[in-house]
Design a protein around this motif. Structure first.
Motif, PDB file in Angstrom:
ATOM      1  N   LYS A   1      33.722  33.863  37.919  1.00 15.99           N
ATOM      2  CA  LYS A   1      33.398  34.864  38.947  1.00 15.99           C
ATOM      3  C   LYS A   1      34.275  34.697  40.204  1.00 15.99           C
ATOM      4  CE  LYS A   1      28.552  35.481  37.598  1.00 15.99           C
ATOM      5  NZ  LYS A   1      28.609  34.629  36.380  1.00 15.99           N
TER       6      LYS A   1
ATOM      7  N   ASP B   1      36.410  35.351  43.511  1.00 11.25           N
ATOM      8  CA  ASP B   1      36.343  36.323  44.605  1.00 11.25           C
ATOM      9  C   ASP B   1      37.691  36.985  44.837  1.00 11.25           C
ATOM     10  OD1 ASP B   1      33.528  35.901  45.795  1.00 11.25           O
ATOM     11  OD2 ASP B   1      34.313  33.857  45.599  1.00 11.25           O
TER      12      ASP B   1
ATOM     13  N   SER C   1      42.045  36.908  43.045  1.00 14.79           N
ATOM     14  CA  SER C   1      43.001  36.354  42.087  1.00 14.79           C
ATOM     15  C   SER C   1      44.372  36.319  42.743  1.00 14.79           C
ATOM     16  CB  SER C   1      43.043  37.214  40.816  1.00 14.79           C
ATOM     17  OG  SER C   1      44.155  36.888  40.006  1.00 14.79           O
TER      18      SER C   1
ATOM     19  N   LEU D   1      40.377  42.435  35.649  1.00 16.73           N
ATOM     20  CA  LEU D   1      40.169  42.130  37.072  1.00 16.73           C
ATOM     21  C   LEU D   1      39.910  43.412  37.863  1.00 16.73           C
ATOM     22  CD1 LEU D   1      42.940  39.439  37.601  1.00 16.73           C
ATOM     23  CD2 LEU D   1      40.493  39.069  37.969  1.00 16.73           C
TER      24      LEU D   1
ATOM     25  N   VAL E   1      38.044  42.731  41.481  1.00 19.47           N
ATOM     26  CA  VAL E   1      38.535  41.472  42.052  1.00 19.47           C
ATOM     27  C   VAL E   1      39.929  41.732  42.624  1.00 19.47           C
ATOM     28  CG1 VAL E   1      39.196  39.085  41.581  1.00 19.47           C
ATOM     29  CG2 VAL E   1      37.240  40.107  40.378  1.00 19.47           C
TER      30      VAL E   1
END
Length: 442
Positions: free
Chosen positions: A128, A130, A132, A147, A152
């Motif tokens: 999980k 927050d 990338s 993603l 994300v």
């Protein structure tokens, strides 16, 4: 290609991955037999976590290779200073060893999951993240899509795109646009890289410079350094580092051409140490005496070649010389990072094929810290000149050091660009109850 066809092509890629997924296990087992996967951790490549997720904000950072990992070490340390957890994925056994040596338990290391729907979903559902953050150039379509589906933010730092990659993406512009426009931010190495990312559909794009210029010089074991210096004595030395197939033979040719004149020790550090057996056999066929670092061989006056077939010891090899030819530039294409030898204090030589590090080399050549050679004969002449001409060598070393100072500042620009994404995580992290992250699980 139309937008609809681009979507169909990406859907076909994802479906092909799903269809081939049953073969992933046997394929990874085969690679493990070849030493290209960590046998005890290959399930990580299928998205299965081997460590617990810590409580609090977490950023997924990916760097494919050793060079990319080295470039983002300062950024990772900045995230940890802000109390943001980092799960760092890499793709090779070599880069995993580097992470353990340089970062230890500062990060959670995992092998990157293969770009197939099930492993990627498994990985993201567990960790999980927050945000990338990916270093440099890799684009994995299924990962990008998953993603984006989870909203994300996808950020690329130290981003570059080679001539060949840009041409390939440009020929499939709609596919590129469908992937690149999902990036929340691109922090590019150069103006040319930034222009290329914008052309392919990324926005916003800013320029930071090369993060590698803000890294610390690679460390070395001081006791080992003194040991080898004592064994070398007053012999002259030069190094061919980050070499690819064909460049070790070129280094051997240079050594044989100069041996009678200089009696030098030649240090060869292949980019892939697993080629060391083949390289040693070739060198012995050339009639050269070889000492290997992996065997802790002694460097005697009769030693022709010191074969640096170890991982994470580039700092040692570079401190044993003041002349470094940087490979993947003479018999291969793309070049390798010239900044490490320049910052340690080496006069840098390179072949002509340096497309992947064009900006760094242009700056070093312009300042006088690097020199380009077109073939083996020219390399031999350049090495000989630098071996026997102390003032010229010292001038190149000083110019390289000055060039490195000019290039610094990329880390600060990158952190500033990332602030909208990491500042909220920092606030959240500092409001969380402190729970220690687990160390690496083997």
């Amino acid at each position: 290609m139309s937008s609809a066809m681009a979507r169909m092509a990406l859907a076909g890629y994802r479906l092909a991955g799903v269809a081939l997924y049953p073969l992933a296990g046997p394929y990874l087992a085969f690679r493990a037999m070849k030493g290209k996967e960590d046998r005890s951790r290959r399930l990580e490549r299928l998205g299965y976590a081997s460590q617990p997720r810590p409580r609090g904000p977490l950023v997924w950072v990916h760097s494919a290779s050793v060079g990319e990992t080295l470039s983002i070490l300062p950024l990772i340390r900045e995230l940890r200073r802000r109390e943001i957890y980092v799960v760092l994925t890499t793709g090779t056994v070599t880069s995993a060893a580097l992470v353990e040596a340089r970062l230890g338990d500062e990060v959670i290391h995992q092998y990157v999951p293969i770009d197939v729907k099930f492993p990627i979903k498994r990985f993201l559902s567990y960790w999980k993240p927050d945000a990338s953050i990916t270093a440099e150039s890799e684009i994995w379509p299924t990962t990008v899509a998953e993603l984006a589906r989870r909203r994300v933010p996808q950020i690329r730092v130290n981003a570059r795109i080679s001539d060949r990659s840009f041409s390939r993406w440009h020929n499939h512009a709609k596919v590129a646009e469908a992937l690149f426009d999902k990036m929340a931010l691109v922090v590019a190495q150069s103006d040319l890289d930034a222009e290329r990312f914008r052309d392919l559909g990324a926005w916003p794009v800013i320029v930071s410079g090369n993060l590698k210029s803000d890294t610390d010089p690679p460390p070395c074991d001081e006791l080992l350094l003194e040991k080898y210096k004592a064994e070398i004595g007053d012999r002259k030395t030069w190094a061919a580092i980050s070499t690819f197939d064909g460049e070790e033979k070129a280094a051997a040719t240079v050594h044989r051409a100069l041996k009678a004149k200089n009696g030098q020790l030649t240090i060869i550090v292949p980019r892939h140490p697993d080629r060391a057996d083949a390289i040693e056999a070739m060198l012995k066929e050339e009639g050269l005496a070889v000492a290997r670092r992996s065997r802790n061989d002694e460097l005697t006056p009769e030693t022709d070649i010191f074969l640096g077939d170890s991982i994470g010891e580039m700092g040692l090899y570079l401190r044993l010389t003041e002349i470094a030819f940087v490979g993947r530039s003479l018999t291969n294409e793309g070049g390798q990072n010239p900044l490490e030898p320049a910052m340690i204090g080496c006069a840098v030589l390179t072949g002509p094929n340096i497309q992947n590090f064009r900006d760094a080399y242009q700056h070093l050549v312009r300042k006088g810290g690097a020199r380009m050679v077109k073939d083996v004969e020219m390399l031999a002449k350049a090495v000989h000149y630098l071996l026997i001409t102390d003032p010229a060598r010292a001038k190149m070393v000083e110019a390289g050091t000055d060039a490195m100072e000019d290039l610094r500042g990329a880390l600060g620009k990158t952190i500033k660009a990332l602030e909208p994404y990491i500042n909220p995580l920092t606030v959240t992290a500092r409001l969380q109850p402190k729970v220690a992250a687990a160390g690496n699980i083997r």
